[in-house]
Design a protein around this motif. Sequence first.
Motif, PDB file in Angstrom:
ATOM      1  N   THR A 120       0.864  -1.186   0.000  1.00 21.97           N
ATOM      2  CA  THR A 120       0.000   0.000   0.000  1.00 21.97           C
ATOM      3  C   THR A 120       0.895   1.229   0.000  1.00 21.97           C
ATOM      4  N   ARG A 121       0.643   2.149  -0.915  1.00 22.48           N
ATOM      5  CA  ARG A 121       1.428   3.380  -0.964  1.00 22.48           C
ATOM      6  C   ARG A 121       0.669   4.587  -0.457  1.00 22.48           C
ATOM      7  N   ASN A 122      -0.669   4.444  -0.346  1.00 23.93           N
ATOM      8  CA  ASN A 122      -1.430   5.637  -0.004  1.00 23.93           C
ATOM      9  C   ASN A 122      -2.668   5.265   0.809  1.00 23.93           C
ATOM     10  N   LEU A 123      -2.686   5.635   2.059  1.00 21.50           N
ATOM     11  CA  LEU A 123      -3.888   5.556   2.890  1.00 21.50           C
ATOM     12  C   LEU A 123      -4.311   6.992   3.153  1.00 21.50           C
ATOM     13  N   ALA A 124      -5.474   7.360   2.628  1.00 22.13           N
ATOM     14  CA  ALA A 124      -5.930   8.751   2.749  1.00 22.13           C
ATOM     15  C   ALA A 124      -7.441   8.785   2.679  1.00 22.13           C
ATOM     16  N   GLY A 125      -8.027   9.672   3.457  1.00 17.94           N
ATOM     17  CA  GLY A 125      -9.467   9.852   3.421  1.00 17.94           C
ATOM     18  C   GLY A 125     -10.253   8.638   3.848  1.00 17.94           C
ATOM     19  N   GLY A 126      -9.619   7.761   4.613  1.00 15.71           N
ATOM     20  CA  GLY A 126     -10.310   6.564   5.070  1.00 15.71           C
ATOM     21  C   GLY A 126     -10.314   5.411   4.082  1.00 15.71           C
ATOM     22  N   PHE A 127      -9.516   5.523   3.003  1.00 13.89           N
ATOM     23  CA  PHE A 127      -9.420   4.457   2.014  1.00 13.89           C
ATOM     24  C   PHE A 127      -7.948   4.156   1.737  1.00 13.89           C
ATOM     25  N   LEU A 128      -7.676   2.913   1.331  1.00 15.86           N
ATOM     26  CA  LEU A 128      -6.325   2.535   0.922  1.00 15.86           C
ATOM     27  C   LEU A 128      -6.407   1.582  -0.253  1.00 15.86           C
ATOM     28  N   GLU A 129      -5.331   1.537  -1.042  1.00 15.10           N
ATOM     29  CA  GLU A 129      -5.231   0.565  -2.129  1.00 15.10           C
ATOM     30  C   GLU A 129      -4.255  -0.536  -1.713  1.00 15.10           C
ATOM     31  N   GLU A 130      -4.468  -1.730  -2.225  1.00 17.40           N
ATOM     32  CA  GLU A 130      -3.543  -2.839  -2.024  1.00 17.40           C
ATOM     33  C   GLU A 130      -3.198  -3.437  -3.387  1.00 17.40           C
ATOM     34  N   ASP A 131      -1.900  -3.411  -3.717  1.00 14.60           N
ATOM     35  CA  ASP A 131      -1.415  -4.019  -4.960  1.00 14.60           C
ATOM     36  C   ASP A 131      -0.750  -5.346  -4.623  1.00 14.60           C
ATOM     37  N   ALA A 132      -1.252  -6.422  -5.222  1.00 14.53           N
ATOM     38  CA  ALA A 132      -0.761  -7.762  -4.904  1.00 14.53           C
ATOM     39  C   ALA A 132      -0.109  -8.406  -6.124  1.00 14.53           C
ATOM     40  N   GLU A 133       0.950  -9.174  -5.855  1.00 15.79           N
ATOM     41  CA  GLU A 133       1.564 -10.053  -6.850  1.00 15.79           C
ATOM     42  C   GLU A 133       1.591 -11.459  -6.272  1.00 15.79           C
ATOM     43  N   VAL A 134       1.295 -12.439  -7.120  1.00 20.25           N
ATOM     44  CA  VAL A 134       1.294 -13.841  -6.700  1.00 20.25           C
ATOM     45  C   VAL A 134       2.295 -14.596  -7.572  1.00 20.25           C
ATOM     46  N   TRP A 135       3.236 -15.269  -6.923  1.00 14.31           N
ATOM     47  CA  TRP A 135       4.310 -15.989  -7.603  1.00 14.31           C
ATOM     48  C   TRP A 135       4.214 -17.473  -7.269  1.00 14.31           C
ATOM     49  N   ASP A 136       4.494 -18.313  -8.274  1.00 13.76           N
ATOM     50  CA  ASP A 136       4.411 -19.747  -8.019  1.00 13.76           C
ATOM     51  C   ASP A 136       5.784 -20.327  -7.681  1.00 13.76           C
ATOM     52  N   SER A 137       5.833 -21.657  -7.506  1.00 13.94           N
ATOM     53  CA  SER A 137       7.051 -22.316  -7.043  1.00 13.94           C
ATOM     54  C   SER A 137       8.151 -22.351  -8.092  1.00 13.94           C
ATOM     55  N   THR A 138       7.845 -21.961  -9.342  1.00 19.35           N
ATOM     56  CA  THR A 138       8.868 -21.896 -10.383  1.00 19.35           C
ATOM     57  C   THR A 138       9.238 -20.447 -10.711  1.00 19.35           C
ATOM     58  N   ASP A 139       8.910 -19.522  -9.804  1.00 21.23           N
ATOM     59  CA  ASP A 139       9.254 -18.106  -9.944  1.00 21.23           C
ATOM     60  C   ASP A 139       8.551 -17.420 -11.113  1.00 21.23           C
ATOM     61  N   HIS A 140       7.354 -17.867 -11.432  1.00 21.61           N
ATOM     62  CA  HIS A 140       6.553 -17.178 -12.427  1.00 21.61           C
ATOM     63  C   HIS A 140       5.501 -16.316 -11.738  1.00 21.61           C
ATOM     64  N   LEU A 141       5.299 -15.120 -12.269  1.00 19.57           N
ATOM     65  CA  LEU A 141       4.229 -14.242 -11.806  1.00 19.57           C
ATOM     66  C   LEU A 141       2.916 -14.775 -12.377  1.00 19.57           C
ATOM     67  N   VAL A 142       2.045 -15.293 -11.519  1.00 22.45           N
ATOM     68  CA  VAL A 142       0.840 -15.990 -11.995  1.00 22.45           C
ATOM     69  C   VAL A 142      -0.431 -15.177 -11.810  1.00 22.45           C
ATOM     70  N   ALA A 143      -0.415 -14.166 -10.941  1.00 26.77           N
ATOM     71  CA  ALA A 143      -1.606 -13.337 -10.743  1.00 26.77           C
ATOM     72  C   ALA A 143      -1.199 -11.984 -10.183  1.00 26.77           C
ATOM     73  N   GLN A 144      -2.005 -10.986 -10.474  1.00 28.93           N
ATOM     74  CA  GLN A 144      -1.833  -9.632  -9.945  1.00 28.93           C
ATOM     75  C   GLN A 144      -3.214  -9.098  -9.579  1.00 28.93           C
ATOM     76  N   SER A 145      -3.247  -8.160  -8.646  1.00 33.71           N
ATOM     77  CA  SER A 145      -4.530  -7.550  -8.310  1.00 33.71           C
ATOM     78  C   SER A 145      -4.325  -6.158  -7.744  1.00 33.71           C
ATOM     79  N   ARG A 146      -5.374  -5.373  -7.816  1.00 32.45           N
ATOM     80  CA  ARG A 146      -5.448  -4.094  -7.108  1.00 32.45           C
ATOM     81  C   ARG A 146      -6.799  -4.026  -6.422  1.00 32.45           C
ATOM     82  N   GLN A 147      -6.780  -3.612  -5.171  1.00 34.66           N
ATOM     83  CA  GLN A 147      -7.983  -3.533  -4.358  1.00 34.66           C
ATOM     84  C   GLN A 147      -8.094  -2.150  -3.737  1.00 34.66           C
ATOM     85  N   LEU A 148      -9.319  -1.632  -3.678  1.00 32.43           N
ATOM     86  CA  LEU A 148      -9.596  -0.437  -2.892  1.00 32.43           C
ATOM     87  C   LEU A 148     -10.400  -0.880  -1.695  1.00 32.43           C
TER      88      LEU A 148
END
Length: 289
Positions: A255-283
């Motif tokens: 999270t880079r910004n918590l303001a006004g009572g809201f925050l974002e979460e940027d996620a990366e998901v990596w598997d056992s072979t070091d591949h980026l398999v999923a990404q997400s952004r949440q408010l």
Amino acid sequence: MYRRSMSYAAAQASIGDSEFDRDTAITERAGEPGVYDAELSAGWTIIAAVNGGYLLALVGRALSAALPHPDPFTVSAHYLTSSVPGPAVIRTEVVRVGRTLSTGQASLFQFDEHGNEVERIRVLASYGDLAALPDDVRTVAVPPLMPSYENCVGPEAGPAPIPGSSAIVDRLRLRLDPATAGWAVGAPSGKGEMRAWFELADGRDADPLSMLLAVDALPPTAFDLGLVAWTPTVELTTHIRRRPAPGPLRISITTRNLAGGFLEEDAEVWDSTDHLVAQSRQLARALRM
């Protein structure tokens, strides 16, 4: 690259025959194509509310049944009201079908005390076939630097139950990077980071649907910012990039910004072979207790 140790190995549930699969089961209504009945399990709750990632996986399964393509590529969800354990109905609509992608929308409803339907979550998603994607990778993304599974910490590491912990904790194997777990003992880093090894508790390997759960399964980054409170999801967009290899996942959330009572979460998901398999952004809302 991670190799499962003998001490870590457990009886392995298989994809399609696990607690996660049973708890995300859907039944199409006779005579109502695209309408599915489901039962929201109390096993995936956070305090009294059902986890948003579990809901996303459940709706994702319904869309997979309704659309001609098997795999979620991008799934965007708006959470309208809190879900509770019990009966639910998912209504899907096919928006467009193309050669490589199909798009649909779905809403999950529950019922109020008068028996009226209440919409809980609305989803717009595009599905394709991950097995048909080319193998080339050109990226500057790198897996998160974090200790081995054995050197990360589970819920038992704190002197008291982790704030906000609940039934979902027993459904998962989460091992937090100690650098992002100081909040559990009253010493948050203030950086807004969360990193962990992730696997379902029964050892079922990850697949595209369970990664919709994984992006919302870690403790909120607000804890690492020193705000120990409920952070309900407002909107969550997830991109599934490839099928994960067998073995536990590594998840990094910032999270880079918590303001006004809201925050974002940027996620990366990596598997056992070091591949980026999923990404997400949440408010999410950052509610103070």
